[in-house]
Design a protein around this motif. Structure first.
Motif, PDB file in Angstrom:
ATOM      1  N   ARG A   1       1.287  -6.957  -4.974  1.00 38.94           N
ATOM      2  CA  ARG A   1       2.181  -5.933  -4.439  1.00 38.94           C
ATOM      3  C   ARG A   1       3.513  -6.561  -4.093  1.00 38.94           C
ATOM      4  NH1 ARG A   1       1.519  -1.051  -3.196  1.00 38.94           N
ATOM      5  NH2 ARG A   1      -0.733  -1.120  -3.186  1.00 38.94           N
TER       6      ARG A   1
ATOM      7  N   SER B   1       7.723  -2.430  -8.452  1.00 40.10           N
ATOM      8  CA  SER B   1       7.223  -3.338  -7.424  1.00 40.10           C
ATOM      9  C   SER B   1       5.783  -3.022  -7.037  1.00 40.10           C
ATOM     10  CB  SER B   1       8.117  -3.254  -6.179  1.00 40.10           C
ATOM     11  OG  SER B   1       8.139  -1.930  -5.700  1.00 40.10           O
ATOM     12  N   ALA B   2       5.145  -2.080  -7.711  1.00 45.34           N
ATOM     13  CA  ALA B   2       3.776  -1.714  -7.374  1.00 45.34           C
ATOM     14  C   ALA B   2       2.799  -2.747  -7.932  1.00 45.34           C
ATOM     15  CB  ALA B   2       3.448  -0.339  -7.945  1.00 45.34           C
TER      16      ALA B   2
END
Length: 137
Positions: free
Chosen positions: A135, A98-99
């Motif tokens: 993000r 999820s970065a």
């Protein structure tokens, strides 16, 4: 009279032999046009440029600047496709993690409807595509 016809014929033959081929056999059969992203997925827009339909298409989707293990790499494959020549398509893939970051998409292999497989080389590369990931939530 015969001499003029022979010169005209010679000129036409020489021109045909010197001209580049209309369809270069080793040119990349897929052009990556653009891409977009969601927090955990990407969409790739591409054009098929070959003369034969594509039956299978594989991309390498690599997160840039992050160490990824084999289990974290995205599976960017269309295993049972039917992409007709000279058309534009959009495909989507899930990207693990999820970065925020960047995904580099490259053509890995193309299998045509006649069973032949094309892979890019240093001499015949395909243009890569860079997609920025937002993000995750």
């Amino acid at each position: 009279m015969m001499e003029r016809m022979l010169n005209s014929f010679s000129f036409a033959l020489l021109s045909a032999l010197m001209a580049p081929p209309m369809d270069v056999k080793n040119a990349c059969p897929v052009t990556l046009l653009s891409g977009s992203s969601e927090p955990n997925s990407i969409s790739v827009i591409f054009r098929t440029t070959g003369r034969l339909p594509i039956r299978r298409l594989e991309f390498t989707c690599t997160r840039v600047g992050m160490k990824t293990t084999k289990g974290q790499e995205a599976q960017c494959t269309e295993p049972n496709a039917s992409f007709v020549p000279r058309s534009v398509y959009t495909v989507s893939y899930v990207i693990p993690g999820s970065a925020a970051g960047t995904v580099l998409v490259k053509v890995k292999s193309v299998t045509f409807s006649d069973g032949n497989t094309w892979k890019p080389t240093k001499r015949d590369p395909c243009r890569p595509l860079t997609i920025k990931l937002p993000r995750g939530k």
